[in-house]
Design an enzyme around this catalytic site. Structure first.
Site, PDB file in Angstrom:
ATOM      1  N   LYS B  81     -41.148 -32.680  72.886  1.00  0.00           N
ATOM      2  CA  LYS B  81     -41.709 -33.668  71.960  1.00  0.00           C
ATOM      3  C   LYS B  81     -40.607 -34.637  71.525  1.00  0.00           C
ATOM      4  O   LYS B  81     -39.469 -34.231  71.302  1.00  0.00           O
ATOM      5  CB  LYS B  81     -42.280 -32.938  70.745  1.00  0.00           C
ATOM      6  CG  LYS B  81     -43.029 -33.834  69.763  1.00  0.00           C
ATOM      7  CD  LYS B  81     -43.607 -33.007  68.613  1.00  0.00           C
ATOM      8  CE  LYS B  81     -44.432 -33.855  67.657  1.00  0.00           C
ATOM      9  NZ  LYS B  81     -44.983 -33.051  66.538  1.00  0.00           N
ATOM     10  N   SER B 156     -50.030 -33.643  65.780  1.00  0.00           N
ATOM     11  CA  SER B 156     -49.255 -34.757  66.268  1.00  0.00           C
ATOM     12  C   SER B 156     -48.584 -34.521  67.625  1.00  0.00           C
ATOM     13  O   SER B 156     -48.215 -35.481  68.290  1.00  0.00           O
ATOM     14  CB  SER B 156     -48.173 -35.118  65.241  1.00  0.00           C
ATOM     15  OG  SER B 156     -47.204 -34.091  65.161  1.00  0.00           O
ATOM     16  N   SER B 180     -49.630 -29.348  63.723  1.00  0.00           N
ATOM     17  CA  SER B 180     -49.301 -30.261  64.826  1.00  0.00           C
ATOM     18  C   SER B 180     -48.978 -29.597  66.163  1.00  0.00           C
ATOM     19  O   SER B 180     -48.853 -30.282  67.171  1.00  0.00           O
ATOM     20  CB  SER B 180     -48.124 -31.153  64.440  1.00  0.00           C
ATOM     21  OG  SER B 180     -48.569 -32.199  63.621  1.00  0.00           O
TER      22      SER B 180
END
Lengths: 96, 487
Positions: B81, B156, B180
């Site tokens: 990420k 997210s 997330s």
């Protein structure tokens, strides 16, 4: 709970955010709606409740205050928006 | 890679093939790079692909293996990420304000993955600064759900979830502040794990809400998630909130305990109103099967309904403080204009996106003079009540099973204009962060509309190994491969 455009602009100034009039108007509506939702919490009696700031309690760890070299100094500087030799350039902050 | 079906691969299977010499890491890495080239223009899970770096690392891994080196992830291609620092790679947090930022050091989790021999394919898309539940808040482009390209992958960490689901990597790292990792894992039909707060070092993770943020793995099996956790977990003096605890051998533990019985609690409040029926039915079916072996009991977490309000006070408050560092001075985007104050104000106005600014505003308000007691302090007190609910539940049962999300993956654009509706979709994941607990999302079914459904397993602090153990048992019970349709 409604939050006025003046209040929005005051918060924006505290947060160092420039807002257009249009944005300030939108935030005033959106924030009012969200703050209204937060009212839910008022119905709970928390007078005898201690606050939780960290869910897992840990002691503050201590260590010797020793200098450790950070290797990637050039890479750090390379991220600066504006450099003069090895100094980061910023707008003038002192009066002459 | 003759005879190896990439879609069927897991990390543990790939390691077997590598060990036997049936494939090498360069072939494996190329297979993933090829898939990325072929289909990621439709999914858009990656922000940055490091083809050259990945192939070089793969060559190195193959050499090391030939020389007899043993390491837990030697030659395994992963995705990271884009809020986790990988030295020499962009780390943008999907924000304009960090668009040109190149990480000058490795996060501790990256150091550990490197020592274990992992390959880094690239950085994945996310909601800007991890604020969002759909990956639509990326400043660059939204990511699409591999199961239905018109739907969101969740957020997210939507890029990491979508890449793992579409087999554009063998596993990935994400971060979880209010769901997330677990919600996008649920939406994309992969395994996603948020460890106990403090189990995994956050040094090198760009801070959003420091009392809630935690790094964790995405994978296509619980076993793989346990293996990734093994590598990244453990005390780190560089993170003062990192816990000095003994680590179990997660992988061995879950294998040794595949028949261990648990007392499982179903928190009543997580199954009431507002959850789509198909999701409830799917979970009940699994729970019924588990009931043949385990003891199932209803429990209560009475303050659940307050968790969204508590979270959206505490997280923005911490964020408004953490994001004060983006001022255009030392790194990142800068608007060169006028005096210092107007440089700050314009840099932040143009560098941050709408949702980030909204949360900075909310957080600044909640912390400002006259409102601190009514908002931040009040929320922190209710946080205590939420935490105590879990403590009470865990005095009665070992683990909890709940839904992850009240809905199936929604359509792009469906919730983006209504922030409160978007916030409410995190209701079942948020309490876990507020209490600092471990939470696992495991896929259990494909819905009638062809979308993944998952359940969440929650455990007490530092019982991550028990959560993963039950997760593996659920996975065996379900016995379905969650491979999205051909794109």
């Amino acid at each position: 709970m409604s939050i006025s455009i003046e209040e929005v602009l005051k918060i924006a100034s505290l947060a160092r955010l420039e807002l257009s009039e249009e944005e300030a108007k939108n935030y005033s509506q959106e924030l009012s709606q969200i703050l209204d939702y937060f009212k839910k919490l008022e119905s709970l009696d928390t007078s005898d409740v201690e606050p939780t700031f960290h869910a897992v309690r840990l002691e503050t760890p201590f260590r010797e205050d020793e200098v450790k070299e950070f290797e990637a100094k050039e890479e750090l500087l390379a991220n600066a928006p504006e450099l003069h030799e090895r100094s980061i350039v910023v707008p003038k902050v002192v009066k002459t | 890679m003759a005879g190896v079906e990439v879609k069927e691969l897991t990390i543990s299977k790939a390691l077997e093939f590598l060990e036997k010499g049936e494939i090498n890491s360069v072939e494996l890495t190329k297979a993933y790079l090829d898939s990325i080239k072929r289909i990621d223009s439709k999914i858009k899970s990656y922000l940055f692909v490091d083809e050259e770096g990945a192939l070089k690392q793969a060559e190195e891994a193959d050499k090391l293996r030939k020389n007899g080196k043993k390491a837990l992830l030697l030659g395994i291609p992963l995705a990271i990420k884009d809020n986790i620092c990988v030295k020499g790679s962009p780390t943008t947090c999907a924000s304009k304000i960090l668009e040109n930022y190149i990480a000058p050091y490795d996060a501790t989790v990256i150091e550990r993955l490197k020592e274990a021999g992992a390959i880094f394919l690239g950085k994945t898309n996310m909601d800007e600064f991890a604020m969002g539940s759909s990956t639509e808040n990326s400043a660059f482009f939204p990511t699409h759900n591999p199961w239905d390209l018109e739907r969101v992958p969740g957020g997210s960490s939507g890029g990491s979830a979508a890449a793992t689901s579409a087999r554009l990597c063998l596993g990935a790292l994400g971060s979880d502040t209010g769901g997330s990792i677990r919600q996008p894992a649920c939406f994309c039909g992969v395994v996603g794990f948020k460890p106990t707060y403090g189990l995994v070092s956050r040094y090198g993770l760009v801070a959003f809400a420091s009392s809630l943020d935690q790094i964790g793995p995405f994978a296509n099996s619980v076993e793989d998630a346990a293996l990734l956790l093994q590598v990244i977990a453990g005390h780190d003096p560089k993170d003062s909130t990192s816990a000095p605890v003994e680590l179990p051998n997660f992988l061995e533990f879950i294998k040794e305990n595949e028949n261990t019985r648990f007392k499982i609690g179903l928190p009543r409040e997580f199954f009431e109103g507002g959850v789509e029926k198909e999701i409830i039915d799917a979970i009940e079916e699994v729970v019924k099967a588990l009931g043949k072996k385990h003891e199932i009991k209803e429990v209560s977490l009475p303050h659940t309904e307050y968790s969204v309000a508590v979270y959206y006070i505490i997280a923005p408050a911490e964020a408004s403080s953490n994001l004060a560092r983006y001022d255009g001075v030392k790194y990142g985007f800068r608007v060169k204009e006028g005096n210092l104050l107007s440089m700050y104000r314009k840099t932040r106005a143009l560098g941050f996106g709408r949702e980030v600014k909204r949360r900075i505003m909310l957080g600044t308000y909640a912390l400002s003079a006259g409102y601190y007691d009514a908002f931040y302090l009040k929320a922190s007190k209710v946080r205590t009540l939420i935490k105590k609910d879990f403590e009470k539940a865990f005095s009665e049962v070992d683990l909890l099973i709940t839904p992850v999300s009240p809905t199936l993956p929604f359509r792009l654009g469906e919730k983006i204009s209504d922030p409160l509706q978007m916030y409410l979709s995190d209701i079942f994941t948020i309490p876990v962060n507020l209490a600092g607990l471990p939470g696992l999302s495991v896929p259990i079914k494909v819905s009638s509309s062809g979308l993944p459904i998952a359940l969440q397993i929650i455990g007490p602090h530092f019982k991550d190994h028990l959560v993963l153990t039950l997760g593996r048992q659920v996975e065996k019970e379900v016995d379905t491969k969650f491979i999205p349709p051909e794109i």
